[in-house]
Write a protein that holds these residues in place. Sequence first.
Motif, PDB file in Angstrom:
ATOM      1  N   ARG A 228       0.811  -1.221   0.000  1.00 42.37           N
ATOM      2  CA  ARG A 228       0.000   0.000   0.000  1.00 42.37           C
ATOM      3  C   ARG A 228       0.847   1.276   0.000  1.00 42.37           C
TER       4      ARG A 228
ATOM      5  N   ASP B 294      -6.299  -6.794  14.847  1.00 36.33           N
ATOM      6  CA  ASP B 294      -6.709  -5.417  14.524  1.00 36.33           C
ATOM      7  C   ASP B 294      -7.076  -4.632  15.790  1.00 36.33           C
TER       8      ASP B 294
ATOM      9  N   LYS C  98     -14.810  -9.646  14.383  1.00 34.81           N
ATOM     10  CA  LYS C  98     -14.884  -9.609  12.909  1.00 34.81           C
ATOM     11  C   LYS C  98     -15.768 -10.783  12.526  1.00 34.81           C
TER      12      LYS C  98
HETATM   13  O1  LIG Z   1      -6.915  -4.668   6.499  1.00 33.61           O
HETATM   14  P1  LIG Z   1      -6.057  -3.835   7.415  1.00 33.61           P
HETATM   15  O2  LIG Z   1      -4.910  -4.576   7.991  1.00 33.61           O
HETATM   16  O3  LIG Z   1      -5.676  -2.544   6.772  1.00 33.61           O
HETATM   17  O4  LIG Z   1      -6.965  -3.464   8.674  1.00 33.61           O
HETATM   18  C1  LIG Z   1      -8.109  -2.624   8.589  1.00 33.61           C
HETATM   19  C2  LIG Z   1      -7.790  -1.357   9.364  1.00 33.61           C
HETATM   20  O5  LIG Z   1      -6.787  -0.647   8.684  1.00 33.61           O
HETATM   21  P2  LIG Z   1      -5.358  -0.291   9.314  1.00 33.61           P
HETATM   22  O6  LIG Z   1      -4.373  -1.046   8.476  1.00 33.61           O
HETATM   23  O7  LIG Z   1      -5.350  -0.718  10.745  1.00 33.61           O
HETATM   24  O8  LIG Z   1      -5.225   1.178   9.120  1.00 33.61           O
HETATM   25  C3  LIG Z   1      -9.025  -0.464   9.454  1.00 33.61           C
HETATM   26  O9  LIG Z   1      -8.707   0.664  10.248  1.00 33.61           O
HETATM   27  P3  LIG Z   1      -8.798   2.177   9.677  1.00 33.61           P
HETATM   28  O10 LIG Z   1      -9.955   2.235   8.746  1.00 33.61           O
HETATM   29  O11 LIG Z   1      -7.484   2.420   8.987  1.00 33.61           O
HETATM   30  O12 LIG Z   1      -9.000   2.985  10.911  1.00 33.61           O
HETATM   31  C4  LIG Z   1     -10.178  -1.209  10.135  1.00 33.61           C
HETATM   32  O13 LIG Z   1      -9.822  -1.485  11.472  1.00 33.61           O
HETATM   33  C5  LIG Z   1     -10.487  -2.495   9.381  1.00 33.61           C
HETATM   34  O14 LIG Z   1     -11.385  -3.267  10.144  1.00 33.61           O
HETATM   35  P4  LIG Z   1     -12.968  -3.142   9.998  1.00 33.61           P
HETATM   36  O15 LIG Z   1     -13.242  -3.186   8.524  1.00 33.61           O
HETATM   37  O16 LIG Z   1     -13.343  -1.866  10.646  1.00 33.61           O
HETATM   38  O17 LIG Z   1     -13.487  -4.338  10.736  1.00 33.61           O
HETATM   39  C6  LIG Z   1      -9.254  -3.363   9.219  1.00 33.61           C
HETATM   40  O18 LIG Z   1      -9.604  -4.416   8.336  1.00 33.61           O
HETATM   41  P5  LIG Z   1      -9.422  -5.976   8.639  1.00 33.61           P
HETATM   42  O19 LIG Z   1      -8.246  -6.436   7.837  1.00 33.61           O
HETATM   43  O20 LIG Z   1      -9.214  -6.164  10.092  1.00 33.61           O
HETATM   44  O21 LIG Z   1     -10.666  -6.575   8.102  1.00 33.61           O
END
Ligand SMILES: O=P(O)(O)O[C@@H]1[C@@H](OP(=O)(O)O)[C@H](OP(=O)(O)O)[C@H](O)[C@H](OP(=O)(O)O)[C@H]1OP(=O)(O)O
Length: 406
Positions: free
Chosen positions: A229, A337, A363
């Motif tokens: 990313r 997360d 989740k």
């Molecule tokens: O996919 P990732 O690793 O980017 O994680 C997402 C998070 O992004 P991050 O990298 O922490 O900034 C994301 O956080 P932000 O949107 O960046 O605050 C969410 O926590 C997302 O979970 P959900 O869709 O709310 O259940 C998170 O999605 P999941 O992968 O846990 O489904």
Amino acid sequence: MAQLDQSFGLSALQEGLPPIAEKITAIADPVESRHSSIDEMSPPATEVASGAALSFKDYVVKTTLCGIPVGLTYLAEGAANIIWCIDYRNEKPLFGPEGPSCILRTRKYLEGEMPVDTLQIYENILECERYLPKDSVLTPVCVHIEHSLPKALNKLLAWSESTNPPLRPLDRHRSRVIDDRNALILPNLIPSEGSGNLLFEFKPKWLLQSPTAPEGYRRCRTCAYDAKRGRTNDGKTFCPLVLVEGRREEVAEIVQRLCGRWKTHGGRDDVDEAQKEKVAPLLAEALTGPGKKILTALRKAQEQDSQGVLECDKLPRDDKERAAQMNKVAHAMTYRDCTMFVTVKEAQGSFTADIKLADLDLKEATEGRVKKWVEIERSLIDEGWYTGKEKDPGQVQHHGCSFWNT
Ligand SMILES: O=P(O)(O)O[C@@H]1[C@@H](OP(=O)(O)O)[C@H](OP(=O)(O)O)[C@H](O)[C@H](OP(=O)(O)O)[C@H]1OP(=O)(O)O
Ligand SMILES: Nc1ncnc2c1ncn2[C@@H]1O[C@H](COP(=O)(O)OP(=O)(O)OP(=O)(O)O)[C@@H](O)[C@H]1O
């Protein structure tokens, strides 16, 4: 119905009350909840002629919580929840004069998904606590909210998108609070003004390599996905494996470098470099000392997904084994997360650090979510992000993944 003793602190309240269903009833106040003026509020102006800046403090939603009149203002939000500051409007504080200042946490609709309601989230947090060290989780209290509260909060959100300039972060626009009858109350971790305390917040993410990372990997799952990313060297990323296994100096380097994670009473990254430099070694000491126990338990909880998300794709849709695997992955993703908050307090020249885990939000193992996780894993493998053989390495710098030089 059990009576809420207003002089209780939050933890005493939790200890003193019966299990979930009863707990909620015990702290709700249906009589107070029925008469409120929250729907009658009209939004304040969206622009101030004098040139003075509008702020979230200009829009207060009045309601009652546990029978006590409170005012709610917007504090922050993530992808799935909105955090509201609870103001007692000169009434008795919810948890007594000595009790903590609190926030209300409400769920949001997520695009293309059935919302997981607060009660499910609450139950899952209590379940997660069983796998984590005692007192390491910021435990919420689940409370009934007035049926018209979500609507009133959504009016506030719409207002905050229409102000000039918009107060609400642009990437969160249009998402709304779900029509829920419960919300969570948690201690407000933003340091109070004059306390001199600092708050450090981050997500530990993947504390283990992905089970399906290809042979010859040179990046862990988090570093590989950050690299894909383009999230490298941006002051926001770090290698979680260094955090859990690294030396104290390496951890100190990480915490000092991380921007946007330090907060004082302003609730923003308003901590100057000199303060960070002073406190970073102490934070590292806390994270490699008592924090290590919490991080290790978190890593263990993530281990339940020992086969990886790609395994779900190998089995037919109606297969029981597949459903079980999807659940394991979803649970592990919850632990991957969550957020860690470290409050650093200084008193008479010595420092203490209090570490808490939060955002252990369930989740759901839905097809949509699993598809997203499968696609991420495949792309990290196929495009060479794990192995560091991505097509355009010139654009991406590895930023200290624990695996890079081993
Ligand atoms: O996919 P990732 O690793 O980017 O994680 C997402 C998070 O992004 P991050 O990298 O922490 O900034 C994301 O956080 P932000 O949107 O960046 O605050 C969410 O926590 C997302 O979970 P959900 O869709 O709310 O259940 C998170 O999605 P999941 O992968 O846990 O489904
Ligand atoms: N108890 C608290 N005290 C003070 N601030 C908090 C508290 N809980 C959350 N916040 C702030 O609100 C932000 C969003 O909260 P939270 O992490 O619960 O939302 P989320 O939607 O679950 O986030 P994510 O996008 O990670 O899924 C946090 O990053 C933090 O800055």
